[in-house]
Design a protein around this motif. Structure first.
Motif, mmCIF file in Angstrom:
data_model
loop_
_atom_site.group_PDB
_atom_site.id
_atom_site.type_symbol
_atom_site.label_atom_id
_atom_site.label_comp_id
_atom_site.label_asym_id
_atom_site.label_seq_id
_atom_site.Cartn_x
_atom_site.Cartn_y
_atom_site.Cartn_z
ATOM 1 N N ILE A 4 4.402 98.409 49.637
ATOM 2 C CA ILE A 4 3.434 97.318 49.564
ATOM 3 C C ILE A 4 3.350 96.554 50.881
ATOM 4 C CG2 ILE A 4 5.077 95.624 48.659
ATOM 5 C CD1 ILE A 4 1.353 96.071 47.649
ATOM 6 N N ASN A 5 4.452 96.524 51.638
ATOM 7 C CA ASN A 5 4.424 95.834 52.935
ATOM 8 C C ASN A 5 3.504 96.540 53.923
ATOM 9 O OD1 ASN A 5 6.309 93.690 52.371
ATOM 10 N ND2 ASN A 5 7.914 95.243 52.367
ATOM 11 N N LYS A 6 3.424 97.869 53.824
ATOM 12 C CA LYS A 6 2.492 98.621 54.660
ATOM 13 C C LYS A 6 1.053 98.275 54.296
ATOM 14 C CE LYS A 6 1.026 101.839 57.509
ATOM 15 N NZ LYS A 6 1.011 101.587 58.967
ATOM 16 N N VAL A 7 0.808 98.080 53.008
ATOM 17 C CA VAL A 7 -0.521 97.664 52.559
ATOM 18 C C VAL A 7 -0.868 96.301 53.148
ATOM 19 C CG1 VAL A 7 -1.949 97.082 50.554
ATOM 20 C CG2 VAL A 7 -0.351 99.009 50.425
ATOM 21 N N TYR A 8 0.075 95.363 53.089
ATOM 22 C CA TYR A 8 -0.162 94.042 53.670
ATOM 23 C C TYR A 8 -0.456 94.153 55.161
ATOM 24 C CZ TYR A 8 2.117 92.269 49.410
ATOM 25 O OH TYR A 8 2.455 91.990 48.115
ATOM 26 N N GLU A 9 0.301 95.007 55.854
ATOM 27 C CA GLU A 9 0.121 95.186 57.292
ATOM 28 C C GLU A 9 -1.282 95.704 57.612
ATOM 29 O OE1 GLU A 9 1.727 98.447 60.469
ATOM 30 O OE2 GLU A 9 3.247 97.514 59.180
ATOM 31 N N GLU A 10 -1.739 96.691 56.816
ATOM 32 C CA GLU A 10 -3.077 97.249 57.039
ATOM 33 C C GLU A 10 -4.160 96.228 56.718
ATOM 34 O OE1 GLU A 10 -3.959 100.443 58.201
ATOM 35 O OE2 GLU A 10 -1.847 100.444 58.794
ATOM 36 N N ALA B 58 -4.482 93.952 59.562
ATOM 37 C CA ALA B 58 -5.123 94.632 60.692
ATOM 38 C C ALA B 58 -6.645 94.653 60.567
ATOM 39 C CB ALA B 58 -4.585 96.054 60.817
ATOM 40 N N GLU B 59 -7.165 94.433 59.369
ATOM 41 C CA GLU B 59 -8.620 94.386 59.167
ATOM 42 C C GLU B 59 -9.231 93.113 59.744
ATOM 43 O OE1 GLU B 59 -10.788 96.553 57.743
ATOM 44 O OE2 GLU B 59 -9.247 98.094 57.425
ATOM 45 N N ASP B 60 -8.364 92.181 60.154
ATOM 46 C CA ASP B 60 -8.818 90.930 60.782
ATOM 47 C C ASP B 60 -9.760 90.160 59.860
ATOM 48 O OD1 ASP B 60 -8.919 89.000 62.749
ATOM 49 O OD2 ASP B 60 -10.573 89.947 63.821
ATOM 50 N N THR B 61 -9.310 89.955 58.627
ATOM 51 C CA THR B 61 -10.120 89.206 57.655
ATOM 52 C C THR B 61 -10.009 87.707 57.835
ATOM 53 O OG1 THR B 61 -8.280 89.185 56.088
ATOM 54 C CG2 THR B 61 -9.810 91.031 55.947
ATOM 55 N N ILE C 148 -0.970 85.962 55.837
ATOM 56 C CA ILE C 148 -0.153 86.903 55.077
ATOM 57 C C ILE C 148 0.232 86.304 53.725
ATOM 58 C CG2 ILE C 148 1.956 86.115 56.217
ATOM 59 C CD1 ILE C 148 1.208 89.655 54.815
ATOM 60 N N GLU C 149 0.485 84.983 53.673
ATOM 61 C CA GLU C 149 0.858 84.342 52.414
ATOM 62 C C GLU C 149 -0.256 84.473 51.384
ATOM 63 O OE1 GLU C 149 0.948 82.911 55.348
ATOM 64 O OE2 GLU C 149 3.022 82.319 55.761
ATOM 65 N N THR C 150 -1.496 84.337 51.847
ATOM 66 C CA THR C 150 -2.642 84.452 50.944
ATOM 67 C C THR C 150 -2.804 85.882 50.445
ATOM 68 O OG1 THR C 150 -3.759 82.681 52.158
ATOM 69 C CG2 THR C 150 -5.118 84.047 50.714
ATOM 70 N N ILE C 151 -2.648 86.839 51.352
ATOM 71 C CA ILE C 151 -2.762 88.249 50.975
ATOM 72 C C ILE C 151 -1.715 88.617 49.932
ATOM 73 C CG2 ILE C 151 -2.476 90.612 51.815
ATOM 74 C CD1 ILE C 151 -3.779 89.722 54.434
ATOM 75 N N VAL C 152 -0.472 88.216 50.185
ATOM 76 C CA VAL C 152 0.616 88.531 49.253
ATOM 77 C C VAL C 152 0.342 87.903 47.890
ATOM 78 C CG1 VAL C 152 3.063 88.179 48.743
ATOM 79 C CG2 VAL C 152 2.345 88.838 51.053
#
Length: 247
Positions: A33-39, A42-45, A49-53
């Motif tokens: 799942i950390n790789k998913v967060y990293e990708e 990288a999309e520059d949304t 990271i706290e919001t994504i998680v």
């Protein structure tokens, strides 16, 4: 963006026809799942990271809750629905005989990515080591689920446990704690090149595991100088004791 999967041709261990080949994925690596967060970052949304998680964790929790309350879930990525195993006796749920599992089917997002994916065949590997299928012999499930104290079937190629290196054998590594449980030799009840039957430890803690087969077997009477390994994701989740009565 186009995708590419790399694969090796290998003999199909299910048949004796030498011309019967299957494709084995040349893995790019292991992604969690950390790789998913990293990708996602990288999309520059612009998202932190706290919001994504938080959003991904919330998505997972809500999906699980919907499924466990009888919803047929269609996320666009997958379609999922709860299913049952076992014969109901006396109108009651029996955790020893009845199980819940989730059936997943790829949906539109995956199908669209498949349509953009090409396959590059790297060549033939006659001595390739692979796991193509697993099965919990108690439940009949082939989703990587384990039942402690019961048999677990592993099918593939060049899996036979043999050799003198101390690493030889079958192990279960808890992916959260990194704790490793190595099976005793007598817990490998079937030991063939194309299949293993394993007795899962009765006291196996709940969690996600990486099942690893390590051997010096190289086909026939040949032995490798150094051991090689192949891994497969498996898991054990305890069933709750309190189950509803089926009217």
């Amino acid at each position: 963006m186009a995708n590419t999967l790399k694969a090796w041709m290998a003999p199909n261990t299910v048949t004796s026809d030498p011309n019967d080949k299957i494709l084995i994925l040349e893995t790019t690596g292991k992604a969690d799942i950390n790789k998913v967060y990293e990708e996602m970052l990288a999309e520059d949304t612009g998202l932190r990271i706290e919001t994504i998680v938080h959003v991904v964790t919330l998505f997972e929790r809500i999906c699980a809750r919907l499924l466990m309350n009888g919803w047929q879930l269609n996320t666009g990525l997958f379609y999922a629905v709860a299913r049952f195993l076992g014969v109901v006796e006396g109108g009651r749920w029996d955790t020893e005989k009845n199980k819940i599992y989730i059936s997943f089917v790829q949906d539109k997002v995956i199908r669209e990515e498949i349509a953009k994916t090409s396959v590059s065949i790297l060549g033939t590997k006659s001595d390739v080591m692979y796991i193509i299928e697993v099965e919990d012999r108690k439940t009949g499930l082939k989703d990587g689920s384990l039942t402690p104290g019961r048999n677990f079937f592993v099918r593939g190629a060049n899996l036979k446990i043999t050799g003198t290196d101390e690493a030889i054998g079958v192990s279960l590594r808890n992916t959260a704690s990194d704790a490793v449980i190595k099976l005793d030799a007598d817990m490998i009840t079937t030991n063939k090149p194309s299949e293993l039957t394993l007795l899962i430890p009765a006291d196996l803690p709940e969690g996600n595991y990486e099942l690893t087969v390590t051997t010096q077997f190289a086909g026939g009477n040949n032995t490798l100088k150094a051991p090689r390994s192949v891994s497969y994701p498996v898991h054990y989740q305890k069933e709750e004791d309190d189950r509803p009565v089926i009217e």
